[in-house]
Design an enzyme around this catalytic site. Structure first.
Site, PDB file in Angstrom:
ATOM      1  N   LYS A  82      10.833  -5.221  63.882  1.00 48.68           N
ATOM      2  CA  LYS A  82      11.611  -4.750  64.985  1.00 48.68           C
ATOM      3  C   LYS A  82      11.908  -6.022  65.805  1.00 48.68           C
ATOM      4  CE  LYS A  82      10.091  -0.263  64.221  1.00 48.68           C
ATOM      5  NZ  LYS A  82       9.287   0.752  64.675  1.00 48.68           N
ATOM      6  N   GLN A 109       4.175   2.182  68.576  1.00 48.52           N
ATOM      7  CA  GLN A 109       4.175   2.013  66.999  1.00 48.52           C
ATOM      8  C   GLN A 109       2.886   3.127  66.605  1.00 48.52           C
ATOM      9  OE1 GLN A 109       6.324   0.476  64.918  1.00 48.52           O
ATOM     10  NE2 GLN A 109       5.475   1.827  63.429  1.00 48.52           N
ATOM     11  N   ASP A 137      12.814   5.692  70.927  1.00 48.86           N
ATOM     12  CA  ASP A 137      12.375   6.202  69.825  1.00 48.86           C
ATOM     13  C   ASP A 137      12.815   7.817  69.846  1.00 48.86           C
ATOM     14  OD1 ASP A 137      11.164   4.546  67.872  1.00 48.86           O
ATOM     15  OD2 ASP A 137       9.126   5.001  68.593  1.00 48.86           O
TER      16      ASP A 137
END
Ligand code: NDP
Length: 289
Positions: A51, A95, A118
């Site tokens: 990412k 994460q 997200d």
């Protein structure tokens, strides 16, 4: 036909790169994404690393915040508050999974929905469901983009989604049923309590597999010409491979691809789209806030 997620995600990244270059040429700050990584989980490190590299590629600013696995929940919440208040930051991700002593739900709820690229915060999920402006979770967003960019017909089609997780199965089932391009499907959402799954998949025009069981979907479970989207990513031990494992999807690709009209490979299908759509969400965050 193969729905090439690698190629499509590269096209999306190029589009983002051009937009960012134009922002910079007008003297504007580029989008800035941060990633919070707690601990040293191998797969998480790989995901976050890729990412961050993608951010650099498109010209975003990126920050990787690495925290010890024994960090307390309060200290992590303190970091989250700092990120929420940082005006130079457009979006961030935490994460998952987090260490067991930390309540993931509590952390998720602490994220400012305006920075929740997200799209996991209930505010974004609710807005998405009501067809309001929202960050759509990257994996379902990526699937919708693939269908749209390949002009895969969805209107009036019967779509069976297998798996009801909050990050893939559930949201994609909602998106496929909504109005709009790549929507307007009639959706069946299947899960581990579904009876006679094969009867459903055999009548489906579109099948979205998101359960995490390697090569679960076989050719005899689909009809001729079905559209197959494979979200599954499972590491399967393989001693012939330098890494000691290979990645398998939820679809028995060899046999299913012979019957399918469109199919996503694993790797190179939905996976790369997920990162591209995270970048897209960060760009949207920069534009919206
Ligand atoms: P979860 O592991 O959270 O959920 C799996 C779902 O599958 C559950 O809803 C479960 O039902 C259902 N299920 C399990 N067994 C069966 C069965 N025999 N028949 C029908 N349904 C069943 O899924 P995730 O969405 O997190 O992940 C799914 C897969 O996608 C994984 O391989 C994951 O690695 C991959 N993934 C890939 C991404 C990408 O970028 N390509 C992103 C995210 C995930 P129940 O609810 O009843 O338990």
């Amino acid at each position: 036909m193969v729905l090439d997620g690698k190629k499509t995600s590269n096209e999306i990244k190029e589009e983002i790169k051009i937009t960012v270059a134009s922002m910079k040429s007008r003297g504007q700050r580029p989008p800035h994404l941060a990633a919070v990584l707690v601990g040293n989980d191998g797969a998480s490190l790989t995901y976050v690393g890729s990412k961050v590299r993608s951010c650099e590629y498109v010209g975003f600013d990126s920050t990787l915040i690495r925290l010890e696995s024994n960090i307390t929940e309060d200290d992590l919440l303190q970091h989250i508050r700092g990120l929420n208040e940082d005006d130079n930051l457009d979006g961030y991700i935490v994460q998952l999974p987090l260490p067991k002593h930390i309540n993931e739900e509590k952390i998720l709820l602490a994220i400012d929905p305006k920075k929740d690229v997200d799209g996991f915060h209930p505010a974004n999920f609710g807005r998405m469901t009501l067809e309001l402006k929202a960050f759509i979770p990257a994996t379902p967003f990526g699937i919708m983009q693939l269908l749209e960019r390949y002009n895969v017909p969805t209107k009036g089609k019967h779509c069976v989604v297998v798996g009801r997780s909050h990050i893939v199965g559930r949201p994609i089932s909602i998106l496929m049923s909504q109005k709009g391009i790549s929507g307007n499907a009639t959706v069946t959402l299947a899960h581990s309590h579904t009876k006679n799954l094969e009867d459903l998949t055999r009548t489906a025009d579109i099948i979205i597999m998101a359960l995490g069981m390697p090569e679960f979907l076989k050719a005899n479970m689909i009809k001729e010409g079905a559209v197959i989207i494979d979200v599954g990513i499972t590491r399967v031990q393989d001693n012939n491979n330098a890494k000691g494992y290979i990645i398998k999807g939820d679809v028995s690709y060899e046999e299913v691809s012979k019957k399918a009209s469109f199919i996503t490979p694993v790797p190179g299908g939905v996976g790369p789209m997920t990162i591209a759509m995270l970048l897209k969400n960060t760009l949207l965050a920069r534009e919206w806030n």
